[in-house]
Write a protein that holds these residues in place. Structure first.
Motif: not given
Length: 270
Positions: A76-83, A101-105, A136-145, A95-98
């Motif tokens: 969610l933190e990474r997603l919010d940085a992209l919005l 590359a950076e979150e092994i989990d 995390a994406l489900a918590m940000r419906p504004q991504l899809f308007g 988001l997938v790329e980040q």
């Protein structure tokens, strides 16, 4: 609240409750339900947060905190940085790329070789945390308007995008997941609207509790509820909850229940 994939399906947990995974209120996995609703109540947009708190109230459950949702916090933190973003699919790809590359989990393994009793066998590697990115994406419906829409698009981040060698381009997988999520949400909204119309029609012109329409909406959204759960969710007395239940039974909106059994909504077959 759209819960098709949450809280249990594809969560990365060891067990799989099967076909009833999407039934939020009646699940046996009470602690997981409590953790999930608590997280949504803190991180979701106002309509989803309110729905989560309402479900917690119905279950007489207090808010919980658990480290199991740490991956969702990081996603969610990474997603919010992209919005804000103009291109939803491009944002999902970033988001997938980040995360890859950076979150092994979040990475999905192939199979693991194990030895037992002198023999070797393969078994799937532990699941990654695709569920956390999707949540995390489900918590940000504004991504899809969708603004502050009272729904959550589920399943936007499939496990396939975190495999070491995805079978298709990541953008294609994300686009297909978004189409499926929108289709599922559309189906659910159609059923809910049909159910609300059916309930108002059955209750119109009938002497019934003034809280019956609101109770019917809760049953449609949350699923079967006991009288006690209904009373807590609506903040009414046990007597009023019983009157509501009687009104719904007389309107043939719920099956006649035993005294301590949940009220099961009955939908029209038309």
């Amino acid at each position: 609240m759209h819960i098709r994939d949450f809280p249990f399906e594809n969560m990365g947990l060891e067990h799989n409750p099967g076909l009833d995974a999407g039934e939020l209120m009646r699940s046996w996995y009470a602690e997981e339900r409590r953790d999930f609703l608590s997280w949504v109540s803190r991180r979701g947009p106002p309509p989803l947060a309110h729905a989560a708190r309402l479900a917690l109230t119905a279950k007489a459950a207090s808010e919980s905190f658990t480290s199991a949702y740490a991956p969702a916090e990081r996603a969610l933190e990474r997603l919010d940085a992209l919005l804000p973003a103009r291109d939803p699919i491009a944002t999902l790809g970033a988001l997938v790329e980040q995360l890859r590359a950076e979150e092994i989990d979040f990475l999905e393994g192939g199979s693991e070789v194990h030895e037992f009793g002198g023999a070797t066998f393969d078994r799937p590697a532990p699941r990654g945390a695709a569920w956390a990115a999707s949540l995390a994406l489900a918590m940000r419906p504004q991504l899809f308007g969708l603004g502050a829409a009272p729904l959550a698009l589920a399943g936007l981040m499939p496990r396939s995008v975190f495999r070491s060698e995805p079978e298709e381009p990541v953008v294609a997988l994300l686009r297909a997941a978004a189409c499926s999520a929108a289709h599922w949400a559309g189906q659910d909204l159609h059923v809910l609207h049909k159910g609300l119309e059916h309930g108002l029609e059955r209750l119109s012109g009938r002497y019934a509790s003034s809280r019956a329409p609101g109770a019917w909406g809760l049953l449609l959204g949350l699923g079967a509820l006991t009288r006690a759960e209904l009373a807590r969710a609506l903040d009414v007395t046990a007597r009023t909850a019983s009157q509501i239940a009687l009104a719904l039974v007389e309107a043939k909106l719920v099956a006649p229940p035993a005294s301590e059994r949940p009220l099961q909504p009955v939908m029209s077959r038309c």
